[in-house]
Design a protein around this motif. Structure first.
Motif, PDB file in Angstrom:
ATOM      1  N   GLY A   1       0.816  -1.199   0.000  1.00 50.81           N
ATOM      2  CA  GLY A   1       0.000   0.000   0.000  1.00 50.81           C
ATOM      3  C   GLY A   1       0.853   1.254   0.000  1.00 50.81           C
ATOM      4  N   ALA A   2       0.353   2.282   0.677  1.00 48.64           N
ATOM      5  CA  ALA A   2       1.077   3.547   0.729  1.00 48.64           C
ATOM      6  C   ALA A   2       2.075   3.603   1.871  1.00 48.64           C
ATOM      7  CB  ALA A   2       0.082   4.709   0.859  1.00 48.64           C
ATOM      8  N   SER A   3       2.067   2.593   2.754  1.00 51.13           N
ATOM      9  CA  SER A   3       2.953   2.620   3.922  1.00 51.13           C
ATOM     10  C   SER A   3       3.624   1.268   4.101  1.00 51.13           C
ATOM     11  CB  SER A   3       2.163   2.988   5.187  1.00 51.13           C
ATOM     12  OG  SER A   3       1.076   2.084   5.365  1.00 51.13           O
TER      13      SER A   3
ATOM     14  N   ARG B   1      11.652  -1.971   1.165  1.00 50.98           N
ATOM     15  CA  ARG B   1      11.338  -0.554   0.975  1.00 50.98           C
ATOM     16  C   ARG B   1      12.161   0.042  -0.157  1.00 50.98           C
ATOM     17  NH1 ARG B   1      11.580  -0.620   6.603  1.00 50.98           N
ATOM     18  NH2 ARG B   1      13.588   0.462   6.617  1.00 50.98           N
TER      19      ARG B   1
ATOM     20  N   ASN C   1      10.859   1.740  -3.831  1.00 47.79           N
ATOM     21  CA  ASN C   1      11.106   3.171  -3.935  1.00 47.79           C
ATOM     22  C   ASN C   1      10.750   3.676  -5.338  1.00 47.79           C
ATOM     23  OD1 ASN C   1      12.710   5.736  -4.316  1.00 47.79           O
ATOM     24  ND2 ASN C   1      13.217   5.282  -2.189  1.00 47.79           N
ATOM     25  N   PRO C   2       9.994   4.778  -5.427  1.00 45.79           N
ATOM     26  CA  PRO C   2       9.601   5.282  -6.759  1.00 45.79           C
ATOM     27  C   PRO C   2      10.783   5.626  -7.653  1.00 45.79           C
ATOM     28  CG  PRO C   2       8.300   6.334  -5.028  1.00 45.79           C
ATOM     29  CD  PRO C   2       9.381   5.561  -4.341  1.00 45.79           C
TER      30      PRO C   2
END
Length: 369
Positions: free
Chosen positions: A180-182, A195, A199-200
């Motif tokens: 999700g977002a987190s 993470r 990463n975008p």
């Protein structure tokens, strides 16, 4: 597809469906000329997409890797394409986590090693999977992870998208939910890696992902070792410190992530400092001056060795009661003045000397007995 009089249905005259009335696109079948079980899957696609799908499916049939569920054949029946795949007896990661619980880090890392190997093989052949998710990762009874879904239409054409999806799949494996977002927080190496993969700005290099997963699949983080065993003997700590210092000496620049969770120890006491993957340093292991740099890595190394010796991270005014010959070196590393800290060459020499003194003391004690 046709129905043989008095017999079961077949594909291309050779693949007999064992349960022709089964629901779902994937069904068990038997390759009669080949004398083997297979799995067949109907590609339900618009007519205008079938030619491209057949080309992609035939490209998938050329891929070979122990963690790839192989496409054995591609056939057309009544203008409908079908994949013929090797049968794999396993449980989808999605089902395993959903019905039981998230996987231990070691098991998740082992699954990641297999899936990454499958993707690396595919990418080397200019083939993007495009459908990596917990439903397409099968866990066999022998502990191997197999990636299925090769030959299906892809949702992406970029290898980096496969790596992002692998990160999301590993997140599901250890957290029991999509990122999700987190994404999951924490300094643990696998969560830090996940993470970074999500990463975008893009995933870490494949070599970094591979090394981290391979190490996590077999070795234990130093912080878990300290939790399980308590303070470690000075000789073991010196050997661990020497390995970490050597990695820092030969690294491309400041590491920025030295702490016990990023140091893995194998069954023989050998240590490896994992690459930094944008994880940062936990506060207890961050230098007082803040910010990354070579001197910051030195302070973090001292804090890591202190924790291994004393069983807890350093705190202002806390004494060193178990350091022995390592005491002066640790005091220098933990100096609040970055300029007063020893160089990596001096650290390595001090650790080697401490290890030799410890070894002579043990030999003497043995001779005395």
């Amino acid at each position: 597809m046709h129905l043989d009089r008095g017999g079961p249905r077949r594909l291309a005259g050779r693949y007999r469906l064992l349960d022709p009335l089964a629901a779902g696109p994937a069904r068990p079948a038997f390759d009669e000329p080949g004398g083997r079980e297979v799995t067949v899957m109907e590609l339900r696609l618009p007519a205008e997409s079938r030619a491209a799908a057949l080309h992609r499916a035939r490209a998938a049939a050329a891929l070979r890797h122990p963690s790839i569920v192989r496409v054995l054949d591609v056939v057309t029946q009544d203008d409908v394409p079908w994949l013929v795949m090797e049968p794999v007896h396993g449980t989808a990661l999605e089902s395993a986590v959903g019905s039981r619980r998230p996987l231990p880090v070691v098991q998740a890392a082992r699954a990641g090693v297999g899936v990454l190997g499958a993707l690396t093989t595919a990418h080397a052949a200019s083939y993007v999977h495009g459908n990596v998710d917990p439903g397409n990762v099968l866990l066999t009874a022998r502990g191997r992870a197999m990636l299925t879904g090769f030959g299906l239409p892809s949702r992406s054409t970029w290898p980096s998208a496969d790596l992002w999806s692998l990160g999301a799949t590993l997140h599901f494996a250890v957290e029991g939910r999509p990122p999700g977002a987190s994404p999951a927080a924490g300094p643990e190496p696998l969560r830090s890696l996940v993470r970074a993969m999500l990463n975008p700005s893009g995933p870490p290099p494949v070599e970094v992902i591979r090394e981290t997963l391979e190490r996590l699949a077999v070795d234990r983080p130093l912080d878990r070792l300290i939790e399980a065993l308590g303070p470690l003997p000075p000789a073991e700590v010196a050997a661990i410190g020497l390995a970490v210092a050597d990695r820092l000496r030969h690294g491309p620049g400041p590491h920025g992530g030295v702490h016990p969770g990023n140091v893995l120890v194998d069954d023989h006491g050998g240590a490896t400092l994992l690459p930094s993957v944008r994880s940062g340093t936990p506060p207890a292991y961050a230098p007082p001056e803040g910010g990354p740099g070579p001197e910051a890595d030195l302070w973090s190394l001292g804090a890591t060795l202190y924790a291994a010796l004393e069983g807890r991270p350093p705190a202002p005014g806390a004494p060193m009661t178990r350091a022995g010959a390592l005491g002066p070196l640790l005091s220098g590393l933990l100096s609040p003045d970055p300029a007063a800290r020893p160089s990596l060459e001096e650290v390595a020499a001090g650790l080697r000397a401490a290890g030799r003194r410890r070894g002579r003391g043990q030999d003497g004690a043995a001779r005395g007995r």
